[in-house]
Design a protein around this motif. Structure first.
Motif, mmCIF file in Angstrom:
data_model
loop_
_atom_site.group_PDB
_atom_site.id
_atom_site.type_symbol
_atom_site.label_atom_id
_atom_site.label_comp_id
_atom_site.label_asym_id
_atom_site.label_seq_id
_atom_site.Cartn_x
_atom_site.Cartn_y
_atom_site.Cartn_z
ATOM 1 N N ASN A 58 4.120 -58.865 -19.975
ATOM 2 C CA ASN A 58 4.901 -59.274 -21.142
ATOM 3 C C ASN A 58 4.875 -60.801 -21.184
ATOM 4 O OD1 ASN A 58 6.832 -59.798 -23.090
ATOM 5 N ND2 ASN A 58 8.279 -58.283 -22.329
ATOM 6 N N THR A 292 7.239 -58.926 -25.969
ATOM 7 C CA THR A 292 8.293 -58.247 -26.733
ATOM 8 C C THR A 292 9.254 -59.239 -27.368
ATOM 9 O OG1 THR A 292 9.720 -58.163 -24.796
ATOM 10 C CG2 THR A 292 8.293 -56.255 -25.189
ATOM 11 N N SER A 306 5.116 -52.420 -28.305
ATOM 12 C CA SER A 306 4.364 -53.590 -28.785
ATOM 13 C C SER A 306 2.885 -53.270 -28.961
ATOM 14 C CB SER A 306 4.508 -54.758 -27.803
ATOM 15 O OG SER A 306 5.830 -55.220 -27.788
#
Ligand code: ZN
Length: 425
Positions: A58, A292, A306
């Protein structure tokens, strides 16, 4: 440890392939990926009916913002930040940030994320939480000064944070994070550059997320955003969060720099920022990875959402098939994310010699997976029909952080209870 009988996701000749292999892990590293590795006393993880793939990365988030989940729907970015979020953030305590960090790491581990790039204040709390949970993280103390905060104090907080690091913990790395070109004066950007050079760290900055930013950057710096970016960060590895509003000229400037984009599709849609043309950016040779954003705007930290949204939303701007595919977004969430964070020699793919950051995704034929059956194309199903809830096991550097959806290093119910009791809205 040997992960046996799994469907292993590998990158071969620019493609994403699934092969039935065993994976041997020794001292935190992947040392062998072969058919039928013979056990010699190792712990066996049975991955029958599971995809064995690199942990998701992420590349842009603010994890403590789970405290804002589901709030302030319908605001544009500037109203949301100035009127809603920042006044509440000013009142957050260390304990709340620690509890929120633990909570969000449980969410990330449970949904297949093994590494995250964070930008939030009181980062010592997030670091303490990452050490407890065993997660890989890129952390920082963000800098800004147009809100009236004392830049020298912020810089000292960053230095104190960075210099108090545990050099034996290579799971935690660092960035220098001027919050955005619209929240940092020229002096602040210059000082951020100096810090990045002094400590040899990447820059992590919000960049052209919303339409309002274009003019506010011009007013503050007297130049267009990409020119300001180049002026201060040329030659420094730079992680650009969002990049929704890039025009062709901006793309040309970015191509001359050592930078890439952390694309946050769900957050962009939630804040009405419209759609980043990541198909075009990728074609121009710019690294594009996925994130995110914080759960205040991105709703959750489930990278599978996502993946799916990033892929689908290109169909909102392209009418032909010449756009990113499920195979592209899997790379964006893994190897491209590792590249963007400067960690591609250690993570991002399952390869001998890399750290064992691995997740097992359950694709067994059962009622919970009926939407992915019959499973004609595992890669496509992984993007369009999988959710973080299908992640069964999460491993970081050879250490199991969740197995069969159970945690040992933390009391999940207690962590949930603590955050449920925080009422800041
Ligand atoms: Zn952000």
């Amino acid at each position: 440890m040997i992960i046996k009988n799994g469907k292993v996701l590998l990158f071969k000749n620019d493609d994403v392939v699934i092969e039935e292999k065993d994976v041997l892990i020794q001292e935190g590293k992947i040392t062998k990926i072969e058919d039928q590795i013979k056990a010699d006393g190792e712990e066996i993880i049975d991955a029958t009916d599971k995809i064995v793939m690199p942990g998701l990365i992420n590349t842009h988030t603010h994890i403590a913002m789970c405290l804002f989940r589901g709030t302030f729907e319908g605001c544009d970015l500037f109203t949301w930040l100035h009127k809603k979020i920042w006044p509440i953030e000013d009142k957050l305590t260390k304990e709340q940030i620690y509890d929120a960090s633990i909570f969000s790491m449980i969410e990330m581990i449970a949904t297949g994320t093994t590494c995250f790039n964070d930008q939030y204040f009181m980062p010592e709390e997030t670091r303490k939480a990452a050490e407890k949970m065993g997660m890989r993280a890129v952390l920082t103390r963000p800098l800004m000064d147009t809100d009236g905060s004392d830049l020298n104090v912020r810089i000292q907080e960053f230095r104190d944070f960075y210099e108090s690091r545990d050099e034996n913990n290579d799971l935690i790395t660092y960035s220098v994070a001027p919050h955005g070109l619209y929240t940092c004066s020229g002096n602040c950007l210059k000082k951020a550059r100096d810090l990045a050079v002094e400590y040899n760290l990447p820059i992590h900055v919000h960049f052209l997320e919303s339409i309002d930013e274009i003019n506010s950057i011009k007013e503050l710096h007297g130049e267009e955003a990409s020119k300001v970016l180049k002026k201060y960060f040329d030659g420094i590895h730079t992680i650009l969060a969002h990049g929704v509003k890039l025009n062709d000229q901006d793309i040309e400037v970015l191509k001359t720099m050592d930078c890439g984009i952390a694309h946050n599709p769900v957050s962009n849609l939630r804040l009405g920022c419209k759609i980043a043309d990541v198909t075009k950016y990728k074609k121009a040779g710019i690294t594009v990875a996925l994130g995110t954003d914080g759960a205040g705007s991105g709703n959750n930290l489930d990278m599978f959402e996502s993946l799916r949204t990033a892929c689908l939303m290109q169909g909102g701007i392209y009418e032909d098939a010449d756009r990113i595919t499920s195979r592209d977004v899997i790379k964006m969430a893994t190897i491209e994310g590792a590249k963007l964070l400067g960690l591609e020699d250690r993570i991002g793919s399952l390869e001998e010699g890399k750290d064992a950051d691995i997740i097992l995704v359950d694709i067994s034929s059962k009622l919970d997976h009926i939407s992915m059956l019959p499973n004609h194309d595992i890669i496509s199903n992984l993007v369009y029909n999988t959710s973080g809830r299908d992640v069964d096991t999460t491993i970081v550097k050879g250490k199991i952080l969740m197995k069969n959806r159970k945690f040992e290093q933390v009391d999940v119910n207690e962590a949930i209870k603590k955050v449920n009791q925080i009422n800041i809205i």
